[in-house]
Design an enzyme around this catalytic site. Structure first.
Site, PDB file in Angstrom:
ATOM      1  N   HIS A 170      18.117 -16.442  10.540  1.00  0.00           N
ATOM      2  CA  HIS A 170      17.533 -16.799  11.974  1.00  0.00           C
ATOM      3  C   HIS A 170      18.669 -16.135  13.076  1.00  0.00           C
ATOM      4  O   HIS A 170      18.541 -16.679  14.188  1.00  0.00           O
ATOM      5  CB  HIS A 170      17.671 -18.181  12.182  1.00  0.00           C
ATOM      6  N   LYS A 206      10.989 -11.590  10.277  1.00  0.00           N
ATOM      7  CA  LYS A 206       9.956 -10.446   9.793  1.00  0.00           C
ATOM      8  C   LYS A 206       9.866 -10.072   8.374  1.00  0.00           C
ATOM      9  O   LYS A 206      11.070  -9.883   7.917  1.00  0.00           O
ATOM     10  CB  LYS A 206      10.160  -9.130  10.748  1.00  0.00           C
ATOM     11  N   LYS A 245       9.910 -13.231   4.189  1.00  0.00           N
ATOM     12  CA  LYS A 245       8.900 -12.632   3.094  1.00  0.00           C
ATOM     13  C   LYS A 245       7.923 -13.898   2.636  1.00  0.00           C
ATOM     14  O   LYS A 245       8.375 -14.946   2.880  1.00  0.00           O
ATOM     15  CB  LYS A 245       9.558 -12.478   1.927  1.00  0.00           C
TER      16      LYS A 245
HETATM   17  P1  NAD Z   1       0.231  -1.628  -3.172  1.00  0.00           P
HETATM   18  O1  NAD Z   1      -0.264  -2.941  -3.826  1.00  0.00           O
HETATM   19  O2  NAD Z   1      -0.407  -0.978  -2.193  1.00  0.00           O
HETATM   20  O3  NAD Z   1       0.742  -0.745  -4.452  1.00  0.00           O
HETATM   21  C1  NAD Z   1       1.356  -1.029  -5.670  1.00  0.00           C
HETATM   22  C2  NAD Z   1       0.606   0.014  -6.763  1.00  0.00           C
HETATM   23  O4  NAD Z   1       1.462  -0.289  -7.913  1.00  0.00           O
HETATM   24  C3  NAD Z   1      -0.480  -0.471  -7.050  1.00  0.00           C
HETATM   25  O5  NAD Z   1      -1.286   0.933  -7.196  1.00  0.00           O
HETATM   26  C4  NAD Z   1      -0.531  -0.835  -8.541  1.00  0.00           C
HETATM   27  O6  NAD Z   1      -1.606  -0.544  -9.221  1.00  0.00           O
HETATM   28  C5  NAD Z   1       0.599  -0.235  -9.120  1.00  0.00           C
HETATM   29  N1  NAD Z   1       1.399  -1.067  -9.970  1.00  0.00           N
HETATM   30  C6  NAD Z   1       1.488  -2.429 -10.168  1.00  0.00           C
HETATM   31  N2  NAD Z   1       2.218  -2.499 -11.517  1.00  0.00           N
HETATM   32  C7  NAD Z   1       2.505  -1.284 -11.767  1.00  0.00           C
HETATM   33  C8  NAD Z   1       3.306  -0.938 -13.036  1.00  0.00           C
HETATM   34  N3  NAD Z   1       3.956  -2.042 -14.126  1.00  0.00           N
HETATM   35  N4  NAD Z   1       3.504   0.396 -13.165  1.00  0.00           N
HETATM   36  C9  NAD Z   1       2.948   1.220 -12.398  1.00  0.00           C
HETATM   37  N5  NAD Z   1       2.136   0.876 -11.362  1.00  0.00           N
HETATM   38  C10 NAD Z   1       1.964  -0.299 -11.067  1.00  0.00           C
HETATM   39  O7  NAD Z   1       1.883  -2.039  -2.690  1.00  0.00           O
HETATM   40  P2  NAD Z   1       2.704  -1.482  -1.607  1.00  0.00           P
HETATM   41  O8  NAD Z   1       2.598  -1.786  -0.202  1.00  0.00           O
HETATM   42  O9  NAD Z   1       2.399   0.179  -1.957  1.00  0.00           O
HETATM   43  O10 NAD Z   1       4.093  -1.916  -2.164  1.00  0.00           O
HETATM   44  C11 NAD Z   1       4.736  -1.375  -3.497  1.00  0.00           C
HETATM   45  C12 NAD Z   1       6.177  -1.726  -3.121  1.00  0.00           C
HETATM   46  O11 NAD Z   1       7.089  -1.177  -1.877  1.00  0.00           O
HETATM   47  C13 NAD Z   1       6.690  -3.130  -3.256  1.00  0.00           C
HETATM   48  O12 NAD Z   1       7.816  -3.518  -3.949  1.00  0.00           O
HETATM   49  C14 NAD Z   1       6.729  -3.671  -1.966  1.00  0.00           C
HETATM   50  O13 NAD Z   1       7.525  -4.772  -1.628  1.00  0.00           O
HETATM   51  C15 NAD Z   1       7.690  -2.390  -1.174  1.00  0.00           C
HETATM   52  N6  NAD Z   1       7.452  -2.174   0.031  1.00  0.00           N
HETATM   53  C16 NAD Z   1       6.142  -2.022   0.726  1.00  0.00           C
HETATM   54  C17 NAD Z   1       5.948  -2.010   2.097  1.00  0.00           C
HETATM   55  C18 NAD Z   1       4.682  -1.746   2.744  1.00  0.00           C
HETATM   56  O14 NAD Z   1       4.620  -1.284   4.040  1.00  0.00           O
HETATM   57  N7  NAD Z   1       3.642  -1.850   2.248  1.00  0.00           N
HETATM   58  C19 NAD Z   1       7.416  -1.886   2.824  1.00  0.00           C
HETATM   59  C20 NAD Z   1       8.435  -1.959   2.166  1.00  0.00           C
HETATM   60  C21 NAD Z   1       8.504  -2.279   0.706  1.00  0.00           C
END
Ligand code: NAD
Length: 473
Positions: free
Chosen positions: A66, A72, A108
């Site tokens: 905080h 966020k 989160k």
């Molecule tokens: P998403 O759900 O859009 O995509 C994740 C993809 O990974 C899916 O297509 C899924 O089928 C695939 N997947 C799952 N398990 C798998 C495995 N064992 N092997 C291969 N592929 C697998 O999620 P996202 O938003 O792209 O997030 C992905 C990562 O990025 C997470 O760790 C998330 O915390 C991080 N992240 C996301 C954002 C964002 O803006 N979306 C921002 C920062 C970090």
């Protein structure tokens, strides 16, 4: 291993990274403890009707720090979610925001479900119920806590969250700023969808542009021509791959939920996406070799490996077999602390998640600003800028006697619209954060890698905030 145990291991990994970095700073112990600890966690259960029966669903929201408000961080839908995982991810958010100078604390949230098991109607009810729980405990609001998409969620879920919040707080003029990652029609911002993948690309491009570092890895300067493998073609992975291929890098391997493929002469990303849409799988894609296990893709020899799916993917078990020279952590926590040690000894350069995937929160910050200001970026100045450039070009034409073609004039005489400003703001953020982090790495002898440097960068900035409040002298 149970989801809770995996979450605990992940949190232990994050804490180990913190402790390593804390030892490279000179802040008092009490202050470091305050920066490390998670400030509050809300853990709750709620029932949802599914056909004739009821399911009890676990949900969490963790607000790690905080020191700046609002806090966020994304909301994920995953069966692997656990309280410790949510705390670990919230912790990373605090450091991430500090590294890219986004004035938020970290948070989160998660709902322990697999979205595949629910209909769209059920998902809507789950999301609205989860939001109501957050409202009841003051864990959401534009000045308090602002969620965003993460694994398993996207603009659709963000729209449900915003709509639920507005139903309770219709009188708040800034209510739309209660969540980011919304669609444009719901108050979102151009560029948010691709922001994390785009930021990953900017970060990798910056890292590959430094001759000294590339020489050490035995690589040419620049992203152009580099081979890469991606794990996860979701929001982050798809856009990271798209921008990297558009700028000359060659995609040679992919791991997705259903399997892994390898194609040394290059995979056409859009064709692969279309193939997957049609067949439901990446396996069997034109001329590619299907790998025995999806994880095998991580071990393909390549210049850059981009894990963009989930945490704990590169562990002490598979780290010795990783052949990539650079690992770009697009996902959160894909490399465990034990694995990092092994990879370091092999000379692999790891570009850490706390920096590399900060594009999402950076553009979320821009979206939040847009919601508070109630005006689209570029709306006031675009035409004025265009007119000014037009007048300058007319003078240049007059003085030089050369008349510009219509295309030449159009390419120079244009004002910035919202997408231009978002891309430019993100590019600037990713480049300066990389340079600052690298500078810490190069100048502090106690800092052994980019991750520790990024954590030191974050700790210093959060510490400064407490110093200025006079809480810790
Ligand atoms: P998403 O759900 O859009 O995509 C994740 C993809 O990974 C899916 O297509 C899924 O089928 C695939 N997947 C799952 N398990 C798998 C495995 N064992 N092997 C291969 N592929 C697998 O999620 P996202 O938003 O792209 O997030 C992905 C990562 O990025 C997470 O760790 C998330 O915390 C991080 N992240 C996301 C954002 C964002 O803006 N979306 C921002 C920062 C970090």
């Amino acid at each position: 291993m149970s989801a809770e145990q995996e979450g605990r291991d992940f949190l232990a990994s994050v804490d180990r990274y913190f402790d390593k970095a804390a030892a490279a700073t000179s802040h008092p112990e009490g202050l470091l403890k305050q920066i490390k600890i998670c400030n509050s966690v809300y853990s709750f259960q709620f029932p949802i009707r599914k056909g004739d029966s009821y399911r009890v669903i676990n949900g969490w929201r963790a607000e790690h720090s905080h020191h700046k408000l609002p806090v966020k961080g994304g909301i994920r839908y995953s069966m692997h979610a656990s309280e410790s995982e949510v705390i670990a991810l919230a912790t990373l958010m605090t450091y991430k925001c500090a590294i890219v100078d986004v004035p938020f604390g970290g948070a989160k949230g998660a709902i322990q479900i697999s979205p595949r098991d629910f209909t769209v109607d059920e998902l809507e009810r789950i999301t609205r119920r989860y939001t109501t729980e957050l409202i009841r405990k003051n864990f959401i609001g534009p000045a308090v806590d602002v969620p965003a998409p993460d694994y398993g969620t996207g603009p659709r879920e963000m729209a449900w969250i915003a709509d639920t919040y507005l139903a309770f707080h219709g009188e708040q003029i800034d209510a739309l700023g209660c969540v980011t990652g919304k669609s444009i029609a719901q108050g979102g911002i151009r560029g948010r969808t691709e922001a994390t993948g785009l930021g990953t690309f900017y970060g990798l491009r910056e890292a590959c542009s430094i001759e000294e570092d590339m020489k050490k890895l035995g690589l040419e300067v620049g992203l152009d021509g580099k081979t890469f493998v991606i794990q996860g073609l979701g929001n982050v992975g798809y856009y990271a791959a798209k921008f990297c291929t558009e700028h000359g890098a060659k995609l040679i391997g992919v791991a997705e939920y259903e399997g892994g493929i390898h194609k040394q002469d290059g995979i056409d990303l859009e064709a692969l996406m279309a193939f997957r849409k049609e067949t439901g799988s990446i396996v069997g894609f034109d001329g590619s070799t299907a790998l025995e296990k999806r994880e095998d893709a991580l071990e393909i020899e390549c210049d850059i490996l981009i894990p963009a799916a989930l945490e704990n993917q590169i562990t002490k078990e598979n780290a010795p077999r990783i052949k990539a020279k650079i690992i770009g952590e697009a996902a959160n926590g894909p490399v465990t602390a034990d694995a990092e040690q092994i990879l370091e000894e092999k000379g692999v350069m790891i570009i850490p998640d706390v920096y590399l995937n900060a594009g999402g929160v950076t553009v979320s910050y821009f979206e939040w600003l847009k919601n508070l200001s109630h005006v689209r970026f570029g709306r006031m100045g675009k035409r004025f800028e265009q007119g000014a450039y037009d007048r300058i070009l007319s003078i240049v034409e007059r003085e030089t006697g050369r008349t510009l073609t219509k295309e030449e004039r159009a390419s120079v005489a244009r004002g910035a619209d919202e997408a231009d400003l978002v891309y430019s703001g993100l590019e600037e953020t990713m480049i300066s954060a990389y340079q600052h982090t690298r500078e810490i790495f190069k100048s502090n002898p106690k800092v052994e890698n980019l991750r520790t440097a990024a954590f030191v960068n974050a700790i210093d900035k959060v510490a400064l905030c407490y110093h200025e409040l006079g809480i810790f002298p």
